[in-house]
Scaffold this active site. Structure first.
Site, PDB file in Angstrom:
ATOM      1  N   ASP A   1       0.850  -1.205   0.000  1.00  0.00           N
ATOM      2  CA  ASP A   1       0.000   0.000   0.000  1.00  0.00           C
ATOM      3  C   ASP A   1       0.882   1.250   0.000  1.00  0.00           C
ATOM      4  O   ASP A   1       1.810   1.356   0.817  1.00  0.00           O
ATOM      5  CB  ASP A   1      -0.874  -0.053   1.271  1.00  0.00           C
ATOM      6  CG  ASP A   1      -1.970   0.981   1.285  1.00  0.00           C
ATOM      7  OD1 ASP A   1      -2.405   1.408   0.208  1.00  0.00           O
ATOM      8  OD2 ASP A   1      -2.408   1.347   2.402  1.00  0.00           O
TER       9      ASP A   1
ATOM     10  N   GLU B   1      -1.322   5.922  -8.706  1.00  0.00           N
ATOM     11  CA  GLU B   1      -2.302   6.919  -8.237  1.00  0.00           C
ATOM     12  C   GLU B   1      -2.169   8.200  -9.035  1.00  0.00           C
ATOM     13  O   GLU B   1      -1.066   8.670  -9.290  1.00  0.00           O
ATOM     14  CB  GLU B   1      -2.112   7.194  -6.734  1.00  0.00           C
ATOM     15  CG  GLU B   1      -3.109   8.232  -6.199  1.00  0.00           C
ATOM     16  CD  GLU B   1      -3.126   8.334  -4.671  1.00  0.00           C
ATOM     17  OE1 GLU B   1      -2.946   7.309  -3.995  1.00  0.00           O
ATOM     18  OE2 GLU B   1      -3.318   9.465  -4.179  1.00  0.00           O
TER      19      GLU B   1
ATOM     20  N   HIS C   1      -7.810  10.158   3.366  1.00  0.00           N
ATOM     21  CA  HIS C   1      -7.382   9.174   4.362  1.00  0.00           C
ATOM     22  C   HIS C   1      -7.699   9.629   5.785  1.00  0.00           C
ATOM     23  O   HIS C   1      -7.818  10.822   6.046  1.00  0.00           O
ATOM     24  CB  HIS C   1      -5.866   8.947   4.250  1.00  0.00           C
ATOM     25  CG  HIS C   1      -5.478   8.239   2.982  1.00  0.00           C
ATOM     26  ND1 HIS C   1      -4.928   8.880   1.903  1.00  0.00           N
ATOM     27  CD2 HIS C   1      -5.595   6.931   2.646  1.00  0.00           C
ATOM     28  CE1 HIS C   1      -4.699   7.990   0.939  1.00  0.00           C
ATOM     29  NE2 HIS C   1      -5.099   6.804   1.358  1.00  0.00           N
TER      30      HIS C   1
ATOM     31  N   HIS D   1      -9.397   4.715  -2.522  1.00  0.00           N
ATOM     32  CA  HIS D   1      -8.674   4.850  -1.243  1.00  0.00           C
ATOM     33  C   HIS D   1      -9.533   5.679  -0.301  1.00  0.00           C
ATOM     34  O   HIS D   1     -10.507   6.299  -0.711  1.00  0.00           O
ATOM     35  CB  HIS D   1      -7.336   5.561  -1.481  1.00  0.00           C
ATOM     36  CG  HIS D   1      -6.272   4.658  -2.023  1.00  0.00           C
ATOM     37  ND1 HIS D   1      -5.122   4.367  -1.339  1.00  0.00           N
ATOM     38  CD2 HIS D   1      -6.207   3.975  -3.188  1.00  0.00           C
ATOM     39  CE1 HIS D   1      -4.387   3.541  -2.065  1.00  0.00           C
ATOM     40  NE2 HIS D   1      -5.019   3.284  -3.206  1.00  0.00           N
ATOM     41  N   GLY D   2      -9.123   5.707   0.960  1.00  0.00           N
ATOM     42  CA  GLY D   2      -9.820   6.538   1.928  1.00  0.00           C
ATOM     43  C   GLY D   2     -11.288   6.181   2.046  1.00  0.00           C
ATOM     44  O   GLY D   2     -12.152   7.047   2.152  1.00  0.00           O
ATOM     45  N   ALA D   3     -11.585   4.864   2.063  1.00  0.00           N
ATOM     46  CA  ALA D   3     -12.983   4.418   1.980  1.00  0.00           C
ATOM     47  C   ALA D   3     -13.607   4.069   3.327  1.00  0.00           C
ATOM     48  O   ALA D   3     -14.721   3.544   3.371  1.00  0.00           O
ATOM     49  CB  ALA D   3     -13.075   3.221   1.035  1.00  0.00           C
ATOM     50  N   SER D   4     -12.926   4.354   4.423  1.00  0.00           N
ATOM     51  CA  SER D   4     -13.527   4.053   5.732  1.00  0.00           C
ATOM     52  C   SER D   4     -14.782   4.880   5.945  1.00  0.00           C
ATOM     53  O   SER D   4     -14.873   6.033   5.499  1.00  0.00           O
ATOM     54  CB  SER D   4     -12.518   4.340   6.860  1.00  0.00           C
ATOM     55  OG  SER D   4     -11.614   3.260   6.971  1.00  0.00           O
TER      56      SER D   4
ATOM     57  N   ASP E   1      -8.771   1.012   6.196  1.00  0.00           N
ATOM     58  CA  ASP E   1      -7.802   0.844   7.290  1.00  0.00           C
ATOM     59  C   ASP E   1      -8.314   1.519   8.572  1.00  0.00           C
ATOM     60  O   ASP E   1      -8.430   0.908   9.628  1.00  0.00           O
ATOM     61  CB  ASP E   1      -6.454   1.440   6.865  1.00  0.00           C
ATOM     62  CG  ASP E   1      -5.360   1.184   7.890  1.00  0.00           C
ATOM     63  OD1 ASP E   1      -5.578   0.378   8.820  1.00  0.00           O
ATOM     64  OD2 ASP E   1      -4.275   1.786   7.784  1.00  0.00           O
ATOM     65  N   THR E   2      -8.667   2.792   8.451  1.00  0.00           N
ATOM     66  CA  THR E   2      -9.080   3.573   9.624  1.00  0.00           C
ATOM     67  C   THR E   2     -10.212   2.897  10.415  1.00  0.00           C
ATOM     68  O   THR E   2     -10.156   2.830  11.651  1.00  0.00           O
ATOM     69  CB  THR E   2      -9.526   4.989   9.178  1.00  0.00           C
ATOM     70  OG1 THR E   2      -8.393   5.648   8.627  1.00  0.00           O
ATOM     71  CG2 THR E   2     -10.079   5.803  10.335  1.00  0.00           C
TER      72      THR E   2
HETATM   73  P1  13P Z   1      -8.985   4.954   5.269  1.00  0.00           P
HETATM   74  O1  13P Z   1      -8.088   5.867   6.054  1.00  0.00           O
HETATM   75  O2  13P Z   1     -10.236   5.630   4.877  1.00  0.00           O
HETATM   76  O3  13P Z   1      -9.231   3.669   5.964  1.00  0.00           O
HETATM   77  O4  13P Z   1      -8.203   4.615   3.888  1.00  0.00           O
HETATM   78  C1  13P Z   1      -7.254   3.586   3.851  1.00  0.00           C
HETATM   79  C2  13P Z   1      -6.450   3.608   2.608  1.00  0.00           C
HETATM   80  O5  13P Z   1      -6.750   4.267   1.634  1.00  0.00           O
HETATM   81  C3  13P Z   1      -5.250   2.756   2.585  1.00  0.00           C
HETATM   82  O6  13P Z   1      -4.521   2.913   1.412  1.00  0.00           O
HETATM   83  O1  G3H Z   2      -3.308   5.121   3.468  1.00  0.00           O
HETATM   84  C1  G3H Z   2      -2.699   4.834   4.484  1.00  0.00           C
HETATM   85  C2  G3H Z   2      -3.057   3.572   5.199  1.00  0.00           C
HETATM   86  O2  G3H Z   2      -4.150   3.780   6.050  1.00  0.00           O
HETATM   87  C3  G3H Z   2      -1.859   3.037   5.900  1.00  0.00           C
HETATM   88  O3  G3H Z   2      -1.568   3.802   7.033  1.00  0.00           O
HETATM   89  O4  G3H Z   2       0.796   4.368   6.592  1.00  0.00           O
HETATM   90  O5  G3H Z   2      -0.184   4.585   8.890  1.00  0.00           O
HETATM   91  O6  G3H Z   2       0.247   2.327   7.904  1.00  0.00           O
HETATM   92  P1  G3H Z   2      -0.081   3.762   7.645  1.00  0.00           P
HETATM   93 ZN    ZN Z   3      -4.666   4.923   0.632  1.00  0.00          ZN
END
Ligand code: 13P
Ligand code: G3H
Ligand code: ZN
Length: 322
Positions: free
Chosen positions: A81, A133, A179, A210-213, A255-256
């Site tokens: 990632d 990206e 994110h 990305h950023g889909a939480s 991720d979040t």
């Molecule tokens: P979130 O922060 O919305 O979970 O996004 C995660 C992400 O895009 C990891 O690459």
């Molecule tokens: O987009 C970022 C992901 O949420 C990964 O986060 O770089 O803190 O591991 P991190």
């Molecule tokens: Zn991301």
């Protein structure tokens, strides 16, 4: 079974999105596999640069290899990632990853194309696919904070040129998400019109959100009631996934939300059990809750229940399975 990301995308495109979940430790790893088995879903395990330095890249690879043996039914890809050039090339060289992301979106277009093409050449020589990206998401990513003013949406015309020039296999597009836990100040909206135009120019090409939480408000409320201070956190409305999938979104990065599950479980556990100190007690609760959370997300993404279909699809195409 570790499979190629490309093969998963081919089977999913236009029908459902594959959940891409980050892991940093054993509890997340086991919870992730359990959740995907419970919901019978194919999935992608994501490893960030931060995770590789936190847990040691060798530890993460060993954990994934062990989980693959513990859950022989699982079908998943392993993905880097937000890689920089050095990390992406290291992952390609290691031979462990199904795919890598090269994120040079902070570069001007020419630089982004040049760096991405370099990774594509190295990766394709080894049968590994590449996510790139274009456009810039807001929020916090690794050690970089991109404020809303510096964030900008993907230009569909540029996306068409970028994919042609780089030969990348999938594209992370900026369509209004960011994110972290603080995505929107007002009403949220994904720019589905921009997504539709990107798809029109790149038909059949896998796009990545990305950023889909979704930053569930009840989760935030429970964290705050147990001593947290997450004020004004909010995320993507989960019902938007179903609209984005027919427009080409094939991989959704989350991720979040998983971090929020961890925080809620541990804050509540120690608030309610101040005399306890065995890390396994909240660890067990977290793994069960994380599995439940993953199964729920897979329902929203449409990947739940698709495991057997994917197994049959992979069987018929032969190569692609590692
Ligand atoms: P979130 O922060 O919305 O979970 O996004 C995660 C992400 O895009 C990891 O690459
Ligand atoms: O987009 C970022 C992901 O949420 C990964 O986060 O770089 O803190 O591991 P991190
Ligand atoms: Zn991301």
């Amino acid at each position: 079974m570790i499979v190629t990301t490309k093969e998963l995308f081919k089977l999913a495109y236009g029908k459902y999105a594959i959940g891409a979940y980050n892991i940093n430790n054993m509890e997340q790893c086991l919870g992730l596999f359990r959740g995907n088995m419970e919901s019978q879903a194919p999935f992608i395990i994501q490893i960030s640069r931060g995770a590789r330095s936190y847990a040691d890249k060798r530890m993460l690879e060993a954990m994934i290899t062990a989980a693959d043996r513990i859950f022989p039914e699982a079908i998943f890809a392993v993905h880097l990632d937000h890689g920089d050039l050095e990390t992406a090339l290291d992952c390609v060289e290691s031979g462990f990853y199904s795919s890598v992301m090269i994120d040079a979106s902070h570069e001007p277009l020419e630089g982004n194309i040049r760096i991405t093409r370099q990774v594509v050449e190295a990766a394709h020589a080894r049968g590994i696919s590449v996510e790139a990206e274009l456009g810039r998401l807001g929020g916090v990513e690794e050690h970089v904070k991109v404020d809303d003013k510096s964030a900008f949406l993907t230009d569909p015309a540029e996306a068409e040129i970028f994919v042609r020039e780089t030969g990348c296999d999938s594209l992370a597009v900026a369509i209004g998400t960011s994110h972290g836990a603080y995505k929107f100040t007002g009403t949220q909206s994904l720019h589905l019109d921009v997504l539709a135009e990107i798809q029109r120019r790149l038909p059949g090409f896998p796009l990545v959100m990305h950023g889909a939480s979704s930053v569930p408000q009840e989760e935030v409320a429970r964290i705050n009631a147990a001593g947290g201070a997450l004020k004004g956190a909010r995320g993507v409305d989960e019902s938007e996934f179903a609209k984005a999938v027919p427009l080409g979104i094939t991989k959704v990065n989350i991720d979040t939300d998983g971090r929020l599950v961890w925080t809620r479980v541990h804050r509540e556990f120690f608030r309610d059990n101040p005399e306890k100190f065995d890390l396994r007690d909240p660890g067990k609760i977290f793994m069960a809750e994380y599995a439940r959370f993953i199964a729920h997300k897979n329902e929203k993404l449409g990947s739940a229940g698709k495991l057997e279909e994917v197994r049959r699809g992979l069987g018929s195409s032969g190569p692609g399975v590692r």
